[in-house]
Design a protein around this motif. Structure first.
Motif, PDB file in Angstrom:
ATOM      1  N   LEU A  44       0.823  -1.190   0.000  1.00 43.30           N
ATOM      2  CA  LEU A  44       0.000   0.000   0.000  1.00 43.30           C
ATOM      3  C   LEU A  44       0.869   1.256   0.000  1.00 43.30           C
ATOM      4  CD1 LEU A  44      -2.044  -2.243   1.009  1.00 43.30           C
ATOM      5  CD2 LEU A  44      -3.240  -0.364   2.154  1.00 43.30           C
ATOM      6  N   PRO A  45       0.316   2.386  -0.428  1.00 40.37           N
ATOM      7  CA  PRO A  45       1.085   3.632  -0.403  1.00 40.37           C
ATOM      8  C   PRO A  45       1.476   3.992   1.028  1.00 40.37           C
ATOM      9  CG  PRO A  45      -0.959   3.894  -1.654  1.00 40.37           C
ATOM     10  CD  PRO A  45      -1.050   2.576  -0.950  1.00 40.37           C
ATOM     11  N   SER A  46       2.537   4.738   1.177  1.00 41.32           N
ATOM     12  CA  SER A  46       2.903   5.227   2.497  1.00 41.32           C
ATOM     13  C   SER A  46       1.810   6.151   3.013  1.00 41.32           C
ATOM     14  CB  SER A  46       4.226   5.984   2.444  1.00 41.32           C
ATOM     15  OG  SER A  46       4.061   7.217   1.763  1.00 41.32           O
ATOM     16  N   GLU A  71      -6.518  -5.452  13.179  1.00 43.44           N
ATOM     17  CA  GLU A  71      -7.602  -6.375  12.838  1.00 43.44           C
ATOM     18  C   GLU A  71      -7.145  -7.505  11.924  1.00 43.44           C
ATOM     19  OE1 GLU A  71     -10.453  -3.738  11.161  1.00 43.44           O
ATOM     20  OE2 GLU A  71     -11.211  -3.055  13.109  1.00 43.44           O
ATOM     21  N   GLY A  72      -5.897  -7.426  11.414  1.00 43.35           N
ATOM     22  CA  GLY A  72      -5.365  -8.524  10.615  1.00 43.35           C
ATOM     23  C   GLY A  72      -5.559  -8.379   9.117  1.00 43.35           C
ATOM     24  N   TYR A  73      -5.970  -7.182   8.644  1.00 38.70           N
ATOM     25  CA  TYR A  73      -6.134  -6.977   7.199  1.00 38.70           C
ATOM     26  C   TYR A  73      -4.833  -6.516   6.546  1.00 38.70           C
ATOM     27  CZ  TYR A  73     -11.118  -7.228   8.226  1.00 38.70           C
ATOM     28  OH  TYR A  73     -12.352  -7.646   8.645  1.00 38.70           O
ATOM     29  N   LEU A  74      -4.031  -5.760   7.293  1.00 35.18           N
ATOM     30  CA  LEU A  74      -2.754  -5.276   6.782  1.00 35.18           C
ATOM     31  C   LEU A  74      -1.636  -5.759   7.702  1.00 35.18           C
ATOM     32  CD1 LEU A  74      -3.588  -1.515   5.964  1.00 35.18           C
ATOM     33  CD2 LEU A  74      -3.762  -3.489   4.438  1.00 35.18           C
ATOM     34  N   GLU A  75      -0.419  -5.702   7.207  1.00 38.45           N
ATOM     35  CA  GLU A  75       0.742  -6.039   8.017  1.00 38.45           C
ATOM     36  C   GLU A  75       1.903  -5.160   7.594  1.00 38.45           C
ATOM     37  OE1 GLU A  75       1.509 -10.135   7.314  1.00 38.45           O
ATOM     38  OE2 GLU A  75       2.250  -9.843   5.269  1.00 38.45           O
ATOM     39  N   THR A  76       2.795  -4.871   8.534  1.00 37.00           N
ATOM     40  CA  THR A  76       3.994  -4.100   8.201  1.00 37.00           C
ATOM     41  C   THR A  76       5.168  -5.056   8.051  1.00 37.00           C
ATOM     42  OG1 THR A  76       4.435  -3.727  10.555  1.00 37.00           O
ATOM     43  CG2 THR A  76       3.202  -2.023   9.385  1.00 37.00           C
ATOM     44  N   ARG A  77       6.026  -4.756   7.105  1.00 37.28           N
ATOM     45  CA  ARG A  77       7.235  -5.549   6.895  1.00 37.28           C
ATOM     46  C   ARG A  77       8.421  -4.606   7.038  1.00 37.28           C
ATOM     47  NH1 ARG A  77       5.098  -8.906   1.533  1.00 37.28           N
ATOM     48  NH2 ARG A  77       3.215  -9.731   2.565  1.00 37.28           N
ATOM     49  N   ALA A  80      10.205  -2.468   4.392  1.00 38.50           N
ATOM     50  CA  ALA A  80       9.531  -2.640   3.103  1.00 38.50           C
ATOM     51  C   ALA A  80       8.241  -1.844   2.992  1.00 38.50           C
ATOM     52  CB  ALA A  80       9.247  -4.124   2.846  1.00 38.50           C
ATOM     53  N   GLY A  81       7.512  -1.658   4.123  1.00 43.44           N
ATOM     54  CA  GLY A  81       6.274  -0.897   4.064  1.00 43.44           C
ATOM     55  C   GLY A  81       5.078  -1.664   4.592  1.00 43.44           C
ATOM     56  N   THR A  82       3.905  -1.261   4.175  1.00 49.49           N
ATOM     57  CA  THR A  82       2.641  -1.848   4.621  1.00 49.49           C
ATOM     58  C   THR A  82       2.022  -2.649   3.488  1.00 49.49           C
ATOM     59  OG1 THR A  82       2.273   0.039   6.101  1.00 49.49           O
ATOM     60  CG2 THR A  82       0.368  -1.335   5.592  1.00 49.49           C
ATOM     61  N   PHE A  83       1.589  -3.886   3.793  1.00 45.65           N
ATOM     62  CA  PHE A  83       1.067  -4.799   2.778  1.00 45.65           C
ATOM     63  C   PHE A  83      -0.283  -5.364   3.212  1.00 45.65           C
ATOM     64  CE2 PHE A  83       5.530  -4.608   2.043  1.00 45.65           C
ATOM     65  CZ  PHE A  83       5.751  -4.866   0.708  1.00 45.65           C
TER      66      PHE A  83
END
Length: 472
Positions: A44-46, A71-77, A80-83
């Motif tokens: 996702l965009p920053s 809530e478990g829809y997105l995750e940070t790496r 690398a950013g947000t996915f």
């Protein structure tokens, strides 16, 4: 991936909408993930870039992302950013149904189920919880499926014993811990198994109304015990089972000093009475470490300690525990076998895995920090918008604050709470906590479950509606 990110620029966000910009952005990203528009593992965009393209504040995007991560829809790496996650929470909950077939309620429906003592559910680690729940069930044995221990799953009881010894100075072993659905069930079991015909159930007044029904169901007389700024006063010419919350009296939040605790323990020994120590939210103290328990002073002879995971996990979890003095275990156990056989295993296995991994302790530390920040912000903004109408009682912990009116012109607290609910603020009338003593009007206001970005808007709405209705 480019198509999925491009869709993010076309969100329809309205400052005049029924929901906040954060809620709108959260819901639209979630819906695109569930519909498959945003595929799994898409970056996702920053927050800065998305805020700039949508013309909104960066914090709005940050808080929306944080909630979706929780809530478990997105995750940070890292680095690398947000996915978008490869597997979203709804897939775990819907037995293989495709995500786009899920019918999910709006986030705002939570306002129809508001409580004054709710933890920050937006911060619950859903994905981590699911991970350890699945791990526990992958390793389940046939013997565990025949679970028949009326005290509860013993590895979980070991976890609880270790936690209580370290955090609350509880004197116990796992053999003394009984798993119950909550303190109301615990009170019923204790009263029916330990009290005699001449005994009474002694409840603080004002106190938690949920315990009254349980006490009434037991069939024993109820003695309403007045409180003062030190908590429960000394019972006179009565004996039986005293239910008290010394670490944080409900509803006022008073902390019982050592001298009063010693007086109550002396009364219990002299009258051969028992004390049920209700420790409903002691984990959440924001200045210093949690207070030592009364059970620790007593050494576990006349005091039964009761706690719950409804505040630290989530309310629907419905799992608590009693720490029972060794010489009382047999009669309590025999009664438990007669009415309940043994507690269900599913939640016990999940909680054991969560505690064993260390995630429970990390979750508590995180909540304590977030709740402390939200309490401070609530006090500041409440004082700003409503400080001329209500006074907030001082509190160094817990999940609610008590507001009392400066003037009787404002009317009754039941109506104030309705207006608070309309502004999506959890509230309960102070007057409903009184039984025999003279009722006082006020509000128990929940602060912990309100996202930071929404707080001022909700308090302003509450202030406007109460002023409009009362012309104050």
């Amino acid at each position: 991936m480019k198509n999925s990110i491009a869709d993010l620029w076309h969100f329809s966000l309205s400052p005049a909408g029924q929901h906040t910009l954060q809620e709108q952005l959260h819901d639209q990203i979630r819906d695109q993930i569930l519909s498959g528009t945003i595929k799994p593992n898409v970056k996702l965009p920053s927050s800065r870039m998305l805020a700039s393209r949508l013309g909104i504040g960066r914090n709005t995007v940050v808080y929306a992302y944080e909630q979706l991560i929780a809530e478990g829809y997105l995750e940070t790496r890292k680095g690398a950013g947000t996915f978008s996650c490869h597997k979203v929470p709804d897939e775990f909950l819907n037995a293989g149904e495709p995500a786009h077939s899920s019918s999910l309620p709006s986030r705002n429906t939570a306002s129809t189920n508001l409580h004054s003592g709710m933890a920050a559910l937006d911060q619950f680690p859903y994905e981590i919880w699911t991970k350890y729940t699945n791990k526990a069930w992958r390793k389940v044995t046939k013997q565990q499926l025949h679970h028949d221990d009326p005290m509860g799953y013993y590895p979980l009881r070991q976890n609880i014993a270790e936690y209580l010894q370290a955090s609350r100075n509880i004197k116990c072993s796992y053999e003394q811990i009984m798993i119950v659905s909550g303190l109301q069930q615990g009170l019923f079991i204790l009263s029916k198994s330990l009290l005699h015909s001449e005994d009474q159930i002694i409840l603080e007044d004002p106190g938690y109304y949920g315990l009254v029904a349980s006490a009434q169901a037991s069939g024993f007389p109820i003695h309403n015990l007045p409180i003062d700024i030190s908590g429960a006063t000394l019972p006179k010419q009565t004996k039986g089972l005293l239910v008290t919350s010394p670490s944080r009296q409900y509803p006022y939040g008073y902390t019982m000093p050592h001298g009063r605790r010693a007086e109550l323990l002396k009364w219990a020994y002299e009258t051969k009475s028992l004390i049920l120590e209700d420790d409903y939210d002691s984990e959440f103290r924001y200045s210093g470490r949690p207070l030592n328990s009364m059970q620790g002073l007593d050494g576990g002879k006349r005091v039964i300690y009761g706690g719950t995971f409804s505040k630290t996990i989530f309310p629907a979890f419905r799992l608590g525990y009693l720490v029972i003095p060794k010489h009382l275990i047999d009669p309590v156990l025999n009664f438990r076998k007669a009415i309940d056989s043994y507690p269900g295993l599913v939640n016990q296995l999940s909680l054991h895995a969560f505690m064993e991994s260390g995630e429970f302790a990390r979750h508590i530390r995180k909540l304590r920090k977030i709740h402390g920040r939200r309490q401070k912000a609530f006090i500041e903004l409440f004082t700003k918008h409503l400080g001329d109408l209500f006074a907030l009682l001082p509190s160094d912990g817990g999940l609610h604050l008590v507001a009392t009116p400066y003037s009787t012109v404002l009317g009754k607290d039941t109506r104030w709470c309705e207006l608070a609910h309309n502004a999506a603020i959890g509230a309960a009338p102070l007057s409903q906590c009184f039984r025999a003593t003279s009722k006082k009007h006020g509000m128990l206001l929940g602060f912990a479950d309100i996202p930071d970005i929404d707080l001022e808007e909700r308090l302003k709405k509450f202030s406007n509606t109460i002023r409009s209705e009362t012309d104050y």
